[in-house]
Each structure stands twice: as C-alpha cells, then as structure tokens.
Design an enzyme around this catalytic site. Sequence first.
Site, mmCIF file in Angstrom:
data_model
loop_
_atom_site.group_PDB
_atom_site.id
_atom_site.type_symbol
_atom_site.label_atom_id
_atom_site.label_comp_id
_atom_site.label_asym_id
_atom_site.label_seq_id
_atom_site.Cartn_x
_atom_site.Cartn_y
_atom_site.Cartn_z
ATOM 1 N N ARG A 131 146.778 -1.329 4.993
ATOM 2 C CA ARG A 131 148.175 -1.518 5.397
ATOM 3 C C ARG A 131 148.702 -0.273 6.093
ATOM 4 O O ARG A 131 149.399 -0.351 7.086
ATOM 5 C CB ARG A 131 149.017 -1.849 4.153
ATOM 6 C CG ARG A 131 150.433 -2.295 4.481
ATOM 7 C CD ARG A 131 151.097 -2.963 3.312
ATOM 8 N NE ARG A 131 150.346 -4.123 2.874
ATOM 9 C CZ ARG A 131 149.540 -4.130 1.816
ATOM 10 N NH1 ARG A 131 149.433 -3.081 1.042
ATOM 11 N NH2 ARG A 131 148.853 -5.209 1.522
ATOM 12 N N GLY A 167 157.883 -11.374 0.799
ATOM 13 C CA GLY A 167 158.355 -11.612 -0.558
ATOM 14 C C GLY A 167 157.759 -10.594 -1.514
ATOM 15 O O GLY A 167 157.982 -10.663 -2.717
ATOM 16 N N ASP A 220 150.119 -9.811 6.929
ATOM 17 C CA ASP A 220 149.212 -10.651 6.162
ATOM 18 C C ASP A 220 147.984 -9.808 5.834
ATOM 19 O O ASP A 220 147.523 -9.022 6.660
ATOM 20 C CB ASP A 220 148.810 -11.902 6.941
ATOM 21 C CG ASP A 220 148.193 -12.918 5.996
ATOM 22 O OD1 ASP A 220 148.948 -13.583 5.264
ATOM 23 O OD2 ASP A 220 146.958 -13.019 5.955
ATOM 24 N N PHE A 234 149.046 -2.914 -6.860
ATOM 25 C CA PHE A 234 149.191 -4.349 -7.159
ATOM 26 C C PHE A 234 147.883 -5.061 -6.814
ATOM 27 O O PHE A 234 146.947 -4.457 -6.288
ATOM 28 C CB PHE A 234 150.365 -4.951 -6.371
ATOM 29 C CG PHE A 234 150.137 -5.054 -4.883
ATOM 30 C CD1 PHE A 234 150.289 -3.952 -4.073
ATOM 31 C CD2 PHE A 234 149.784 -6.261 -4.297
ATOM 32 C CE1 PHE A 234 150.077 -4.035 -2.697
ATOM 33 C CE2 PHE A 234 149.576 -6.367 -2.928
ATOM 34 C CZ PHE A 234 149.723 -5.242 -2.121
ATOM 35 N N LYS A 250 145.263 5.654 -1.971
ATOM 36 C CA LYS A 250 145.616 4.408 -1.283
ATOM 37 C C LYS A 250 146.629 4.678 -0.179
ATOM 38 O O LYS A 250 146.497 4.190 0.945
ATOM 39 C CB LYS A 250 146.194 3.392 -2.277
ATOM 40 C CG LYS A 250 146.540 2.097 -1.569
ATOM 41 C CD LYS A 250 147.050 1.016 -2.473
ATOM 42 C CE LYS A 250 147.235 -0.247 -1.661
ATOM 43 N NZ LYS A 250 147.915 -1.307 -2.389
#
Length: 198
Positions: free
Chosen positions: A184, A20, A77, A149, A178
């Site tokens: 990630r 989402g 996650d 974020f 990043k």
Amino acid sequence: MEGKTAGRLAEKPEILFVTGNGHKFREAESILKHFGVNISHKNLHLEEMRSDSVEEIARASALDAYAKAGVPLFVEDSGLFIPSLGGFPGAYSAWAFGKIGNAGILKLAAGSVAEFRAAIAYADENGAKTFTGIVKGRISDEIRGNEGFGYDPIFIPDKFAGVRHSGEKTFAEVPEMKAALSHRKRALEEFGKYIKQR
Ligand code: IMP
C-alpha cells in the site's frame, strides 16, 4: 504550531478516499501527507467487479464511486496472493479472511512464497488512473504479532535493503517495517508523486 500545520495543509488539494477500512485510511493519511495531499474519508456502497487483478477492480470501483460522489476521489483494492495456491486468496482476500482467517491460510500454505498487491485508482472528470505496489515475502509458520490488520500476523516480507527488522518478523510484529515497505505504501507513493506534480 498545530494551527500552522493545519493552515498549510488546508491550501493543498483535499481528496476523498472511499473505503470502509479504517486501517487503510490511516495508512494512506500518514503516507500522503508527505506529498502535501490531505485526504478525507467516506464509505460508499460500490459494485465490486470479479477479476484476478486488483488494478482492474480498483479502476472499476473508482469509476463507480466517481459516478456516485461526483468529486475527485480514490479507492484502493488489495490482496494476498499465494502462487502455490494458484494465487488464492487474491481477489477473494477479504472473503477468505472472514471464512478461514489466518489459521486457515496457515493450514494451506505455511512457509509458502506469497505477496501482497495493492492498487490505488484515482478518478476525476478525466477518468481513472491507477498506481500499483507489491511486497514479496512468505507465509509464516505461526500467527505472530498484534499490530496491523488482516493477514499481517502471518506475512513475513523478504529482506529489504535499508529497512531494519526485516528477516523473520511478521508485519504485525513490526509495524514500522510494514510502514516502510508495504504494497500500500508503494502504491500510495506513486499516487502521491502524481498528485504533487499535477
Ligand atoms: P479489499 O481490498 O478491501 O477487498 O480487501 C483486501 C483484503 O486483503 C483485506 O480485507 C485483508 O484481508 C487483506 N489485506 C490487504 N492489505 C492488507 C495488509 O496490508 N495487511 C493484511 N491484510 C491485507
């Protein structure tokens, strides 16, 4: 040129990313294209198990998503783990962000060692497979930067050979830093290698 690129990507496997979070989707899209993996996006309501392990949570979510969608897919996650707070916010990162935000984490842990962890879980008819990534660093003394974020404006990654701008800047101040070394990115690269060599 654009048509050519689109044609080439269309021959590669397209995998559904169930999330989402639009930020996560864009980060995944830009990393996985280097492995020839084209992704599409869907949000599903998934059961999220309680665990301190992002890998366990991702695996359970991927199996749940596959049971619902029935096509090869992956979920992610992630969380911020602060050892001096017993790992908090960890598996509660999204919840804690909503409740106390970056200002709350600064009150609890400014200057503390911290790490971001991410787990990708891919599921298909053979079950689930997980890929993990970690970036170590510390919590800044103040909120800095507007990019990214979540906890990006309070996370300063450790110096990392070959990556410019590391040192005192937060992820939200230097998005290219990043992009180069995030948790990630590391998990997605492992996943990309796996998909590419299948
Ligand atoms: P979830 O993986 O969607 O359960 O949420 C993880 C939460 O951890 C996010 O909502 C963010 O608050 C935080 N988080 C995870 N990855 C990042 C990141 O790359 N930057 C900043 N915050 C992150």
